[in-house]
Design a protein around this motif. Structure first.
Motif, PDB file in Angstrom:
ATOM      1  N   GLN A  40      -2.936   5.657  -3.274  1.00 56.39           N
ATOM      2  CA  GLN A  40      -3.180   5.811  -1.848  1.00 56.39           C
ATOM      3  C   GLN A  40      -2.626   7.133  -1.333  1.00 56.39           C
ATOM      4  OE1 GLN A  40      -4.999   3.283  -0.128  1.00 56.39           O
ATOM      5  NE2 GLN A  40      -5.271   2.967  -2.337  1.00 56.39           N
ATOM      6  N   PRO A  41      -3.187   7.639  -0.239  1.00 55.01           N
ATOM      7  CA  PRO A  41      -2.578   8.821   0.386  1.00 55.01           C
ATOM      8  C   PRO A  41      -1.232   8.438   0.993  1.00 55.01           C
ATOM      9  CG  PRO A  41      -4.333   7.940   1.766  1.00 55.01           C
ATOM     10  CD  PRO A  41      -4.388   7.182   0.479  1.00 55.01           C
ATOM     11  N   PRO A  42      -0.304   9.393   1.084  1.00 57.37           N
ATOM     12  CA  PRO A  42       1.011   9.069   1.644  1.00 57.37           C
ATOM     13  C   PRO A  42       0.991   8.868   3.156  1.00 57.37           C
ATOM     14  CG  PRO A  42       0.875  11.395   1.127  1.00 57.37           C
ATOM     15  CD  PRO A  42      -0.372  10.775   0.584  1.00 57.37           C
ATOM     16  N   ILE A  43      -0.084   9.263   3.812  1.00 56.34           N
ATOM     17  CA  ILE A  43      -0.185   9.108   5.260  1.00 56.34           C
ATOM     18  C   ILE A  43      -1.447   8.329   5.596  1.00 56.34           C
ATOM     19  CG2 ILE A  43       1.089  11.238   5.699  1.00 56.34           C
ATOM     20  CD1 ILE A  43      -1.558  12.606   6.346  1.00 56.34           C
ATOM     21  N   MET A  44      -1.489   7.825   6.823  1.00 55.61           N
ATOM     22  CA  MET A  44      -2.665   7.108   7.297  1.00 55.61           C
ATOM     23  C   MET A  44      -3.784   8.111   7.592  1.00 55.61           C
ATOM     24  SD  MET A  44      -1.662   4.032   7.106  1.00 55.61           S
ATOM     25  CE  MET A  44      -2.823   3.053   8.049  1.00 55.61           C
ATOM     26  N   PRO A  45      -5.061   7.650   7.500  1.00 56.30           N
ATOM     27  CA  PRO A  45      -5.523   6.297   7.221  1.00 56.30           C
ATOM     28  C   PRO A  45      -5.601   6.014   5.729  1.00 56.30           C
ATOM     29  CG  PRO A  45      -7.398   7.692   7.691  1.00 56.30           C
ATOM     30  CD  PRO A  45      -6.176   8.560   7.865  1.00 56.30           C
ATOM     31  N   ARG A  46      -5.766   4.713   5.388  1.00 53.60           N
ATOM     32  CA  ARG A  46      -5.920   4.278   3.997  1.00 53.60           C
ATOM     33  C   ARG A  46      -7.173   3.396   3.911  1.00 53.60           C
ATOM     34  NH1 ARG A  46       0.149   3.461   4.211  1.00 53.60           N
ATOM     35  NH2 ARG A  46       0.966   5.443   3.434  1.00 53.60           N
ATOM     36  N   PRO A  47      -8.316   4.024   3.717  1.00 51.32           N
ATOM     37  CA  PRO A  47      -9.583   3.284   3.716  1.00 51.32           C
ATOM     38  C   PRO A  47      -9.654   2.190   2.653  1.00 51.32           C
ATOM     39  CG  PRO A  47      -9.968   5.656   3.847  1.00 51.32           C
ATOM     40  CD  PRO A  47      -8.522   5.474   3.565  1.00 51.32           C
ATOM     41  N   ASP A  48      -8.942   2.380   1.527  1.00 52.42           N
ATOM     42  CA  ASP A  48      -8.996   1.375   0.462  1.00 52.42           C
ATOM     43  C   ASP A  48      -8.452   0.031   0.932  1.00 52.42           C
ATOM     44  OD1 ASP A  48     -10.001   3.339  -1.168  1.00 52.42           O
ATOM     45  OD2 ASP A  48      -8.080   3.794  -2.106  1.00 52.42           O
ATOM     46  N   LEU A  49      -7.399   0.055   1.729  1.00 55.02           N
ATOM     47  CA  LEU A  49      -6.847  -1.182   2.265  1.00 55.02           C
ATOM     48  C   LEU A  49      -7.666  -1.694   3.441  1.00 55.02           C
ATOM     49  CD1 LEU A  49      -3.112  -0.204   1.918  1.00 55.02           C
ATOM     50  CD2 LEU A  49      -4.269  -2.061   0.712  1.00 55.02           C
ATOM     51  N   ALA A  50      -8.232  -0.769   4.208  1.00 54.29           N
ATOM     52  CA  ALA A  50      -9.098  -1.180   5.314  1.00 54.29           C
ATOM     53  C   ALA A  50     -10.312  -1.946   4.804  1.00 54.29           C
ATOM     54  CB  ALA A  50      -9.540   0.041   6.110  1.00 54.29           C
ATOM     55  N   ARG A  51     -10.750  -1.637   3.592  1.00 61.85           N
ATOM     56  CA  ARG A  51     -11.874  -2.380   3.004  1.00 61.85           C
ATOM     57  C   ARG A  51     -11.581  -3.868   2.875  1.00 61.85           C
ATOM     58  NH1 ARG A  51     -12.375   2.394  -0.177  1.00 61.85           N
ATOM     59  NH2 ARG A  51     -14.437   3.345   0.087  1.00 61.85           N
ATOM     60  N   LEU A  52     -10.307  -4.186   2.724  1.00 61.45           N
ATOM     61  CA  LEU A  52      -9.908  -5.588   2.609  1.00 61.45           C
ATOM     62  C   LEU A  52      -9.582  -6.210   3.962  1.00 61.45           C
ATOM     63  CD1 LEU A  52      -7.518  -5.336  -0.485  1.00 61.45           C
ATOM     64  CD2 LEU A  52      -9.945  -5.982  -0.459  1.00 61.45           C
ATOM     65  N   GLY A  53      -9.610  -5.405   5.019  1.00 58.83           N
ATOM     66  CA  GLY A  53      -9.224  -5.898   6.330  1.00 58.83           C
ATOM     67  C   GLY A  53      -7.728  -5.873   6.567  1.00 58.83           C
ATOM     68  N   VAL A  54      -6.988  -5.131   5.728  1.00 55.97           N
ATOM     69  CA  VAL A  54      -5.527  -5.074   5.821  1.00 55.97           C
ATOM     70  C   VAL A  54      -5.109  -3.857   6.632  1.00 55.97           C
ATOM     71  CG1 VAL A  54      -3.389  -4.834   4.508  1.00 55.97           C
ATOM     72  CG2 VAL A  54      -5.234  -6.285   3.631  1.00 55.97           C
ATOM     73  N   ASN A  55      -4.344  -4.079   7.692  1.00 53.79           N
ATOM     74  CA  ASN A  55      -3.870  -2.997   8.556  1.00 53.79           C
ATOM     75  C   ASN A  55      -2.436  -2.572   8.256  1.00 53.79           C
ATOM     76  OD1 ASN A  55      -6.281  -2.944  10.104  1.00 53.79           O
ATOM     77  ND2 ASN A  55      -5.567  -4.725  11.270  1.00 53.79           N
ATOM     78  N   HIS A  56      -1.708  -3.388   7.528  1.00 51.82           N
ATOM     79  CA  HIS A  56      -0.302  -3.091   7.203  1.00 51.82           C
ATOM     80  C   HIS A  56      -0.206  -1.693   6.598  1.00 51.82           C
ATOM     81  CE1 HIS A  56       3.830  -4.198   6.215  1.00 51.82           C
ATOM     82  NE2 HIS A  56       3.657  -3.726   4.991  1.00 51.82           N
ATOM     83  N   ARG A  57       0.751  -0.892   7.059  1.00 49.97           N
ATOM     84  CA  ARG A  57       0.780   0.505   6.658  1.00 49.97           C
ATOM     85  C   ARG A  57       1.918   0.848   5.704  1.00 49.97           C
ATOM     86  NH1 ARG A  57       2.118   5.130  10.622  1.00 49.97           N
ATOM     87  NH2 ARG A  57       2.612   5.961   8.582  1.00 49.97           N
ATOM     88  N   ARG A  58       2.720  -0.133   5.341  1.00 47.95           N
ATOM     89  CA  ARG A  58       3.815   0.165   4.414  1.00 47.95           C
ATOM     90  C   ARG A  58       3.341  -0.015   2.969  1.00 47.95           C
ATOM     91  NH1 ARG A  58       9.018  -2.647   7.275  1.00 47.95           N
ATOM     92  NH2 ARG A  58       8.456  -4.311   5.855  1.00 47.95           N
ATOM     93  N   ILE A  59       3.758   0.901   2.135  1.00 45.89           N
ATOM     94  CA  ILE A  59       3.445   0.909   0.707  1.00 45.89           C
ATOM     95  C   ILE A  59       4.706   0.508  -0.049  1.00 45.89           C
ATOM     96  CG2 ILE A  59       2.930   2.506  -1.220  1.00 45.89           C
ATOM     97  CD1 ILE A  59       0.448   1.769   0.393  1.00 45.89           C
ATOM     98  N   PRO A  60       4.554  -0.309  -1.120  1.00 47.23           N
ATOM     99  CA  PRO A  60       3.328  -0.731  -1.793  1.00 47.23           C
ATOM    100  C   PRO A  60       2.795  -2.054  -1.246  1.00 47.23           C
ATOM    101  CG  PRO A  60       5.191  -1.468  -3.062  1.00 47.23           C
ATOM    102  CD  PRO A  60       5.761  -0.709  -1.891  1.00 47.23           C
ATOM    103  N   ILE A  61       1.566  -2.363  -1.666  1.00 51.66           N
ATOM    104  CA  ILE A  61       0.938  -3.663  -1.438  1.00 51.66           C
ATOM    105  C   ILE A  61       0.404  -4.130  -2.778  1.00 51.66           C
ATOM    106  CG2 ILE A  61      -1.045  -4.810  -0.372  1.00 51.66           C
ATOM    107  CD1 ILE A  61      -0.607  -3.026   2.088  1.00 51.66           C
ATOM    108  N   LEU A  62       0.611  -5.397  -3.088  1.00 55.54           N
ATOM    109  CA  LEU A  62       0.160  -5.945  -4.365  1.00 55.54           C
ATOM    110  C   LEU A  62      -0.848  -7.049  -4.115  1.00 55.54           C
ATOM    111  CD1 LEU A  62       0.841  -5.844  -7.520  1.00 55.54           C
ATOM    112  CD2 LEU A  62       2.127  -7.960  -7.070  1.00 55.54           C
ATOM    113  N   SER A  63      -1.986  -6.969  -4.807  1.00 56.30           N
ATOM    114  CA  SER A  63      -2.959  -8.060  -4.746  1.00 56.30           C
ATOM    115  C   SER A  63      -3.009  -8.755  -6.095  1.00 56.30           C
ATOM    116  CB  SER A  63      -4.346  -7.537  -4.365  1.00 56.30           C
ATOM    117  OG  SER A  63      -4.874  -6.707  -5.383  1.00 56.30           O
ATOM    118  N   ILE A  64      -3.062 -10.074  -6.049  1.00 58.03           N
ATOM    119  CA  ILE A  64      -3.248 -10.899  -7.240  1.00 58.03           C
ATOM    120  C   ILE A  64      -4.389 -11.848  -6.913  1.00 58.03           C
ATOM    121  CG2 ILE A  64      -2.191 -12.466  -8.893  1.00 58.03           C
ATOM    122  CD1 ILE A  64       0.537 -11.440  -7.975  1.00 58.03           C
ATOM    123  N   GLY A  65      -5.536 -11.622  -7.555  1.00 58.39           N
ATOM    124  CA  GLY A  65      -6.713 -12.346  -7.141  1.00 58.39           C
ATOM    125  C   GLY A  65      -7.047 -11.977  -5.707  1.00 58.39           C
ATOM    126  N   ARG A  66      -7.304 -12.990  -4.880  1.00 59.46           N
ATOM    127  CA  ARG A  66      -7.674 -12.737  -3.489  1.00 59.46           C
ATOM    128  C   ARG A  66      -6.486 -12.931  -2.542  1.00 59.46           C
ATOM    129  NH1 ARG A  66     -12.259 -15.407  -0.375  1.00 59.46           N
ATOM    130  NH2 ARG A  66     -12.503 -16.800  -2.154  1.00 59.46           N
TER     131      ARG A  66
END
Length: 367
Positions: A40-66
């Motif tokens: 991810q880029p170090p600054i906003m926006p983060r389109p990859d997370l927006a694709r999931l509908g996630v607005n949280h802006r702190r990194i990291p985020i972990l997905s396991i399945g859905r």
């Protein structure tokens, strides 16, 4: 909560120089848990997370399945508690944490793990470490980055005037470790096999525990920042046991991940893997005795807003309440533009996060 299904994709959304992300990467490597990374880029926006509908802006985020997990404290707890992980090594921490086979063997050791976490994250060690970031680093001369961090941190980027105080606090943390847990020459904070000190090759070979991970990550991060720590005040000369412990930790991580970096996938690929997976966990329940549930009359399926309180509070996630108890809140968030009505479940810890009934923004008047 159910255990991890070995077929579920594990995706870590992060960027390389995030110290919080490094904490999770080290954990995954020490356990030998296979995962993919979506950088991810170090600054906003983060389109990859927006694709999931996630607005949280702190990194990291972990997905396991859905299921999508926010905050490194919750991420590590979830990984520790899972008993069916595809992994090479067992949990790093307490068997009472839920996984069994961990390194902490007594109530005192389990308490120490948690106290070290609180000391570093909530007690200000990391916050003070972050204030030591040299202002002449390239990133700190990037106006976009500084603008982003001024919006991210309450009070903005720390001024240079705070750095002497911050250095004193970091020295105090190192002195605490040097003069207490590491003072008897042990290799790891809990000693060999969780029982005593004395050091030695056998103890060192057993590797670090969760207690080591909880304490070491901001200190190692500081040593990677040129100019952050003045060598005449904070180095192996002043804190030899701390420095040797950090070196052992880094060597242990390197040995645990001989294959190097994990596969890197693009945002589209990551989103497809997440959305096309089943949920990892059962839906859970609403704790009717929870103080917030009682105060706000929260109910399953109600639309709520969840956000962190200390930093990045502008990144607020809105979804239908799935479950809530004293440790965790889970909401279901619709995936934008999904023709099949897909959703993900976003998990956040209760500590340091707020949950409130969602209040929709008033519609703009047509003039």
């Amino acid at each position: 909560m159910t255990d991890l299904d070995n077929s579920l994709p594990i995706v870590l959304y992060h960027y390389y120089y995030s110290p919080y992300a490094q904490r999770v990467v080290w954990y995954l490597n020490l356990r030998g848990i296979p995962y993919s990374q979506c950088l991810q880029p170090p600054i906003m926006p983060r389109p990859d997370l927006a694709r999931l509908g996630v607005n949280h802006r702190r990194i990291p985020i972990l997905s396991i399945g859905r299921d999508v997990y926010l905050d490194t404290r919750l991420i590590i707890d979830k990984l520790e508690q899972a008993t069916d992980l595809p992994c090479a090594r067992g949990p790093l921490g307490s068997p009472a944490g839920g996984g069994g086979g961990g390194k902490a063997s007594s109530p005192e050791h389990r308490a120490l793990e948690q106290l070290l976490r609180i000391f570093v994250v909530d007690g200000g060690v990391f916050a003070r470490a972050a204030q030591l970031i040299p202002h002449d680093l390239p990133l700190m001369r990037d106006r976009r980055f500084v603008r982003d961090r001024n919006a991210f941190f309450p009070g903005g980027v720390a001024p240079r005037e705070l750095q002497p105080e911050a250095l004193t606090e970091v020295q105090a943390a190192m002195r605490l470790l040097e003069s207490t847990l590491l003072s008897d020459g042990r290799a790891w904070l809990l000693g060999g096999g969780g029982g005593g000190g004395g050091g030695g090759a056998e103890e060192e070979a057993e590797g670090p525990s969760l207690a080591d991970l909880e304490a070491v990550w901001p200190l190692v991060w500081l040593t990677t920042l040129p100019g952050a720590l003045p060598a005449d005040r904070v180095s192996a000369a002043q804190y030899p046991r701390v420095w040797a412990w950090m070196d052992r930790f880094k060597a242990a991580v390197k040995r645990a991940a001989p294959g190097g970096k994990p596969p890197t996938i693009k945002g589209e690929q990551a989103a497809e893997a997440v959305v096309n997976s089943p949920f990892r966990e059962a839906s859970g329940a609403i704790d009717g005795d929870d103080a917030t549930v009682r105060a706000d009359g929260l109910a399953k399926g109600q639309v709520v807003t969840v956000w962190p309180l200390d930093s990045g509070s502008s990144g607020r996630d809105v979804g239908r309440l799935v479950s809530i108890d004293e440790r965790e809140v889970v909401i279901e968030v619709d995936v934008p533009g999904s023709s099949s009505g897909a959703s993900v479940r976003v998990h956040a810890p209760r500590r340091g996060f707020r949950v409130r009934p969602h209040v929709a923004e008033p519609a703009a008047a047509n003039l």
